[in-house]
Scaffold this motif. Sequence first.
Motif, PDB file in Angstrom:
ATOM      1  N   ARG A 791      62.006-110.293  11.540  1.00  0.00           N
ATOM      2  CA  ARG A 791      62.583-111.656  11.357  1.00  0.00           C
ATOM      3  C   ARG A 791      61.888-112.812  12.196  1.00  0.00           C
ATOM      4  NH1 ARG A 791      68.695-112.050  10.728  1.00  0.00           N
ATOM      5  NH2 ARG A 791      67.935-114.323  10.334  1.00  0.00           N
ATOM      6  N   THR A 792      61.704-113.855  11.649  1.00  0.00           N
ATOM      7  CA  THR A 792      61.335-114.948  12.771  1.00  0.00           C
ATOM      8  C   THR A 792      62.663-115.884  13.142  1.00  0.00           C
ATOM      9  OG1 THR A 792      59.275-115.114  12.054  1.00  0.00           O
ATOM     10  CG2 THR A 792      59.934-116.902  13.292  1.00  0.00           C
ATOM     11  N   VAL A 793      63.205-115.844  14.396  1.00  0.00           N
ATOM     12  CA  VAL A 793      64.358-116.572  14.877  1.00  0.00           C
ATOM     13  C   VAL A 793      64.062-117.348  15.871  1.00  0.00           C
ATOM     14  CG1 VAL A 793      65.660-114.509  13.952  1.00  0.00           C
ATOM     15  CG2 VAL A 793      64.904-114.842  16.442  1.00  0.00           C
ATOM     16  N   ILE A 794      64.922-118.413  16.056  1.00  0.00           N
ATOM     17  CA  ILE A 794      64.747-119.328  17.160  1.00  0.00           C
ATOM     18  C   ILE A 794      65.608-118.820  18.246  1.00  0.00           C
ATOM     19  CG2 ILE A 794      65.327-121.758  17.847  1.00  0.00           C
ATOM     20  CD1 ILE A 794      65.217-122.606  14.771  1.00  0.00           C
ATOM     21  N   VAL A 795      65.109-118.737  19.547  1.00  0.00           N
ATOM     22  CA  VAL A 795      65.813-118.144  20.746  1.00  0.00           C
ATOM     23  C   VAL A 795      66.050-119.200  21.759  1.00  0.00           C
ATOM     24  CG1 VAL A 795      64.918-115.689  19.968  1.00  0.00           C
ATOM     25  CG2 VAL A 795      63.564-117.501  21.428  1.00  0.00           C
ATOM     26  N   ASP A 796      65.405-120.189  21.390  1.00  0.00           N
ATOM     27  CA  ASP A 796      65.523-121.322  22.591  1.00  0.00           C
ATOM     28  C   ASP A 796      65.041-122.642  22.111  1.00  0.00           C
ATOM     29  OD1 ASP A 796      66.067-122.628  25.087  1.00  0.00           O
ATOM     30  OD2 ASP A 796      64.392-121.595  26.056  1.00  0.00           O
ATOM     31  N   ARG A 797      65.768-123.903  22.487  1.00  0.00           N
ATOM     32  CA  ARG A 797      65.222-125.454  22.191  1.00  0.00           C
ATOM     33  C   ARG A 797      65.257-126.106  23.514  1.00  0.00           C
ATOM     34  NH1 ARG A 797      65.735-127.475  17.116  1.00  0.00           N
ATOM     35  NH2 ARG A 797      66.578-126.481  15.637  1.00  0.00           N
ATOM     36  N   SER A 798      65.510-125.502  24.668  1.00  0.00           N
ATOM     37  CA  SER A 798      65.657-126.289  25.798  1.00  0.00           C
ATOM     38  C   SER A 798      64.580-126.892  26.242  1.00  0.00           C
ATOM     39  CB  SER A 798      66.146-125.566  27.030  1.00  0.00           C
ATOM     40  OG  SER A 798      65.336-124.365  27.200  1.00  0.00           O
ATOM     41  N   ARG A 799      63.386-126.451  25.847  1.00  0.00           N
ATOM     42  CA  ARG A 799      61.842-127.360  26.357  1.00  0.00           C
ATOM     43  C   ARG A 799      61.378-127.242  25.058  1.00  0.00           C
ATOM     44  NH1 ARG A 799      62.115-123.022  29.960  1.00  0.00           N
ATOM     45  NH2 ARG A 799      60.583-122.000  28.722  1.00  0.00           N
ATOM     46  N   GLY A 800      62.015-127.318  23.998  1.00  0.00           N
ATOM     47  CA  GLY A 800      61.482-127.064  22.625  1.00  0.00           C
ATOM     48  C   GLY A 800      61.666-126.041  21.750  1.00  0.00           C
ATOM     49  N   LEU A 801      61.257-125.839  20.671  1.00  0.00           N
ATOM     50  CA  LEU A 801      61.538-124.666  19.779  1.00  0.00           C
ATOM     51  C   LEU A 801      60.449-123.275  20.287  1.00  0.00           C
ATOM     52  CD1 LEU A 801      61.610-126.428  16.519  1.00  0.00           C
ATOM     53  CD2 LEU A 801      63.522-124.832  17.126  1.00  0.00           C
ATOM     54  N   LEU A 802      61.405-122.128  20.607  1.00  0.00           N
ATOM     55  CA  LEU A 802      60.597-121.000  21.025  1.00  0.00           C
ATOM     56  C   LEU A 802      61.139-120.059  19.991  1.00  0.00           C
ATOM     57  CD1 LEU A 802      60.998-120.881  24.853  1.00  0.00           C
ATOM     58  CD2 LEU A 802      58.956-121.734  23.672  1.00  0.00           C
ATOM     59  N   PRO A 803      60.183-119.232  19.542  1.00  0.00           N
ATOM     60  CA  PRO A 803      60.538-118.056  18.560  1.00  0.00           C
ATOM     61  C   PRO A 803      60.780-116.611  19.350  1.00  0.00           C
ATOM     62  CG  PRO A 803      58.231-118.082  18.496  1.00  0.00           C
ATOM     63  CD  PRO A 803      58.563-119.018  19.604  1.00  0.00           C
ATOM     64  N   GLY A 804      61.702-115.835  18.720  1.00  0.00           N
ATOM     65  CA  GLY A 804      61.604-114.556  19.285  1.00  0.00           C
ATOM     66  C   GLY A 804      60.458-113.690  19.124  1.00  0.00           C
ATOM     67  N   ASN A 805      60.276-112.252  19.340  1.00  0.00           N
ATOM     68  CA  ASN A 805      59.402-111.711  19.336  1.00  0.00           C
ATOM     69  C   ASN A 805      59.218-111.109  17.907  1.00  0.00           C
ATOM     70  OD1 ASN A 805      57.633-110.829  21.424  1.00  0.00           O
ATOM     71  ND2 ASN A 805      59.254-109.589  22.212  1.00  0.00           N
ATOM     72  N   PRO A 806      57.953-111.006  17.387  1.00  0.00           N
ATOM     73  CA  PRO A 806      57.662-110.544  15.836  1.00  0.00           C
ATOM     74  C   PRO A 806      58.043-108.848  16.074  1.00  0.00           C
ATOM     75  CG  PRO A 806      55.736-110.822  16.942  1.00  0.00           C
ATOM     76  CD  PRO A 806      56.730-111.096  17.934  1.00  0.00           C
ATOM     77  N   ARG A 807      57.828-108.222  14.739  1.00  0.00           N
ATOM     78  CA  ARG A 807      58.048-106.987  14.689  1.00  0.00           C
ATOM     79  C   ARG A 807      56.956-106.165  15.817  1.00  0.00           C
ATOM     80  NH1 ARG A 807      58.170-105.077   9.390  1.00  0.00           N
ATOM     81  NH2 ARG A 807      55.834-105.865   9.264  1.00  0.00           N
ATOM     82  N   LEU A 808      57.435-105.395  16.565  1.00  0.00           N
ATOM     83  CA  LEU A 808      56.701-104.552  17.635  1.00  0.00           C
ATOM     84  C   LEU A 808      56.744-103.133  17.525  1.00  0.00           C
ATOM     85  CD1 LEU A 808      57.618-106.690  20.800  1.00  0.00           C
ATOM     86  CD2 LEU A 808      55.534-106.911  19.333  1.00  0.00           C
ATOM     87  N   VAL A 809      55.567-102.412  17.055  1.00  0.00           N
ATOM     88  CA  VAL A 809      55.637-101.090  17.100  1.00  0.00           C
ATOM     89  C   VAL A 809      54.693-100.500  18.376  1.00  0.00           C
ATOM     90  CG1 VAL A 809      54.864 -99.082  15.588  1.00  0.00           C
ATOM     91  CG2 VAL A 809      55.378-101.233  14.714  1.00  0.00           C
ATOM     92  N   GLN A 810      55.582 -99.523  19.152  1.00  0.00           N
ATOM     93  CA  GLN A 810      54.988 -98.773  20.310  1.00  0.00           C
ATOM     94  C   GLN A 810      55.182 -97.438  20.218  1.00  0.00           C
ATOM     95  OE1 GLN A 810      57.242-100.977  23.227  1.00  0.00           O
ATOM     96  NE2 GLN A 810      56.326-102.962  22.657  1.00  0.00           N
ATOM     97  N   ALA A 811      54.216 -96.680  20.704  1.00  0.00           N
ATOM     98  CA  ALA A 811      54.439 -95.365  20.767  1.00  0.00           C
ATOM     99  C   ALA A 811      53.797 -95.014  22.255  1.00  0.00           C
ATOM    100  CB  ALA A 811      53.262 -94.651  19.845  1.00  0.00           C
ATOM    101  N   GLY A 812      54.426 -93.621  22.695  1.00  0.00           N
ATOM    102  CA  GLY A 812      53.817 -93.272  24.106  1.00  0.00           C
ATOM    103  C   GLY A 812      54.237 -91.938  24.387  1.00  0.00           C
ATOM    104  N   VAL A 813      53.766 -91.256  25.567  1.00  0.00           N
ATOM    105  CA  VAL A 813      53.988 -89.828  25.900  1.00  0.00           C
ATOM    106  C   VAL A 813      54.575 -90.110  27.464  1.00  0.00           C
ATOM    107  CG1 VAL A 813      51.535 -89.408  26.373  1.00  0.00           C
ATOM    108  CG2 VAL A 813      53.363 -87.692  26.182  1.00  0.00           C
ATOM    109  N   LYS A 814      55.497 -89.296  27.879  1.00  0.00           N
ATOM    110  CA  LYS A 814      55.804 -89.224  29.280  1.00  0.00           C
ATOM    111  C   LYS A 814      55.601 -87.626  29.711  1.00  0.00           C
ATOM    112  CE  LYS A 814      59.526 -89.476  32.565  1.00  0.00           C
ATOM    113  NZ  LYS A 814      61.153 -90.093  32.603  1.00  0.00           N
ATOM    114  N   VAL A 815      54.699 -87.452  30.657  1.00  0.00           N
ATOM    115  CA  VAL A 815      54.455 -86.067  30.903  1.00  0.00           C
ATOM    116  C   VAL A 815      54.891 -86.004  32.345  1.00  0.00           C
ATOM    117  CG1 VAL A 815      52.455 -84.419  31.471  1.00  0.00           C
ATOM    118  CG2 VAL A 815      52.094 -86.094  29.478  1.00  0.00           C
ATOM    119  N   ARG A 816      55.990 -84.907  32.756  1.00  0.00           N
ATOM    120  CA  ARG A 816      56.438 -84.475  33.836  1.00  0.00           C
ATOM    121  C   ARG A 816      55.383 -83.408  34.593  1.00  0.00           C
ATOM    122  NH1 ARG A 816      60.459 -82.813  30.398  1.00  0.00           N
ATOM    123  NH2 ARG A 816      60.234 -80.353  30.968  1.00  0.00           N
ATOM    124  N   LEU A 817      55.334 -84.009  35.938  1.00  0.00           N
ATOM    125  CA  LEU A 817      54.312 -83.477  36.792  1.00  0.00           C
ATOM    126  C   LEU A 817      54.972 -82.279  37.474  1.00  0.00           C
ATOM    127  CD1 LEU A 817      52.634 -86.444  38.422  1.00  0.00           C
ATOM    128  CD2 LEU A 817      51.758 -85.345  36.342  1.00  0.00           C
TER     129      LEU A 817
END
Length: 817
Positions: A791-817
């Motif tokens: 979804r494209t949404v308005i998150v701020d107008r204080s300095r003009g219109l700002l959009p929120g983040n678009p869809r973000l897909v993230q993957a990762g791994v955490k390895v314990r030492l």
Amino acid sequence: MTAFGVATKRTMRVRLSLRLIAFAAGALMALFPATSLAAPGEGSARVAGRVLDPAGTPVSDARVTLSRAAVGLQQAVFTSADGRYAFEGLASGQYLLEVRREGFSVSARPLELASGRTLSLDVVLWQGSFSEEVNVSAARVAGNPEEVRRIPGAVEVLDRDALESSGVFTTSEALRKVSGIHVRDEEGFGLRPNIGIRGLNPTRSSKVLLLEDGIPVTYAPYGDNASYYHPPVERFERIEVLKGSGQIAYGPSTVGGVVNYVTADPTATPSGSITVKAGDRAFFNGRLSYGGTWGSTGIQLDYMRKQGDGSRENVHSELDDVLLKLTREITPRQALTLRANYYGEDSHVTYSGLTEAEWAEDPRQNPFENDRFEGRRWGASATHTLRLSEDVLLTTNLYGSQFERNWWRQSSNSAQRPNDSGDPACGGMQNLNTTCGIEGRLRRYRLWGVEPRARVGHRLFGLPGEAEIGLRAHFEDQERRQENGDTPDARSGRLVENNERRNEAFSAFAQNRFRLGRFTVTPGVRVERIRYERTNRLGLEGAGVSGRTSLTQWIPGLGVSWEATARTTVFAGAHRGFAPPRTEDVISNSSGAVVELDPELSWNWELGARSRVAPGVEVDATLFRMDYENQIVPASLAGGVGATLTNGGETLHEGAELSARFDSAPLTGSAHDVFLRLAWTWVPVAEFRGERFSGVSGFGGVRVTGNRLPYAPEQLVTAGIGYRHPSGLEGVLEGVHIGEQFADDLNSRAPSPDGQRGLLPGHTLWNATVSWEVDAIRSALFLTVKNLFDRTVIVDRSRGLLPGNPRLVQAGVKVRL
């Protein structure tokens, strides 16, 4: 540079970061090889040790509790005659170990257990009434349920499990899991979160006190409490939020609440982890964490590299963060903690938002491709704790930091297209990136301070209690310059501002907790004495102009808590809210004269209850009222409409907040766990009172009494549902709802052409995370999707219109030492 060239450059940076992380991990493992640990059985962990007094004598019959808040599980044993305890057959993960014995202090320690290994941990209990873990944040005792029951105000804690299970990407996302908090997005990376509490304006987090390990985070909390720097969320072990009368012990801002970010302490045995995340929009995050305790010295090192594109075109951020923490037990009665941190940010990020026409054309466009933000921060602190007697504990913090930031921008808000459009050499937006110039806002902030605090156990008037007394001397220096360059990519130019601003602050507080059976009564008072000085080095004919003024404020408070049952605490409180004005607002730049701008003052009340209804079921609810005598509320900022600050007059905030969590495993006894999380905020009243007229240019005669405050949504909801399988597989679906907001004091619904006025429609976004803890390879795998339906949404107008983040897909791994 071509798109291919940019992609290649970013790929090289990712590879370099990975090599640096791998090299650092190898070096640390070579220097500090892991100690050999017993393996009681495949797939299970064990913790064992002894409970001793300072002389080394075993403490028998002490109750040792091991809990895991993430799944609501708890086990308890009593120490044997020789002070020994043990817990067997544990799943890997993070736990809290608490030790209690009548006549002794309470000890609470976080642990991280690894599958197939034994953690040996001896605990020393001191005679007296203190919690062993003492910090300048009262919320620090949140790991201790007995202490939390006595806090006379709303307290919420986000632990590491809560942050990791939902794949938190930014501090903004994390804080939305706390009721009462509204966070406004900006560039998409959460580098400068705008945090508001209970209907307060979130702009630059100016009405919230931000701490890290009890040390001020803001670079000028007395002279300019604005957040252009914020530590990354990955650094935090947990986040503590304290609201209500408990704020008397902290300052200078005691209006909305205290947010304390807690970093990890060195582990008892050498251990660490490497985390690598990647995703769309050129996202990469690599983090190395390693630490341990050798003898009486503990070391914890964290390094993180984070980079990626923001929520708009031509927005890209790269940052490096290093934290070193050392702990040393000097004698059985005193200890020292040293912290050092470096933060570097290099961002192509724009200050200005969009006009309505630009938004209609493309809400993610950004024409200001030459804008750039460079920030560097160095910080250090030392904390010394000394037990003077069984009932007296002295803690002293010495801290200092330097923050430099240069923000070169072609526009400061949507009403300026571009900044120097009046210059004939520019010719307007069509020549933006050819002949138009650029403005450089160049800043350097230095601060240092010392803060001793004493906690004293006593029996005043025959009543058991604890007194806390603290002093602070705090010093700030701001160097502010503006240079205007003649070309779009200039990084120097004509000097048009040269300001120095100094602040000296001396404060003291005293509060006492009287224990009256199930009641705890906590009266307290704080005093702040602030000196302001401002020098305009450009001045009149180069002579310079200076001005000075000062401010003294007394801040009283009273809190009461009642342990209604073993599981339920009712609390109530009232305190004076205070926030000092900025140096630039109380001293004229042109004449040095003092501007009559009063501090922000309010009376704050709250009534609430927290209850552990049943195993795995927790509910916290609070009613609040903030009655402002004088709230400074600009209609907008950044040189746009209503940018000049004035005494805002009376405002009123009333509402309720609710936090709830449910875990099925403790109720059913099953290894499978279905869990629910809820943070709900309702602010039906957030309005101008008294005689208030609009601050919007051209509408100064319009009365706005009764209008709703800008950026104060009536409803905020963050709710999540998840499932945890015994194999370590976990899934979470989370919804975040933000109600509609007004962008100006006129409560305009129709948008203005520059985009700075008009309604911000309410919206709901969905996030999903799947993770799998694989003990066999000592790793965790995870996949997260933010803004699931794009979804494209308005998150701020204080300095003009700002959009929120678009869809973000993230993957990762955490390895314990």
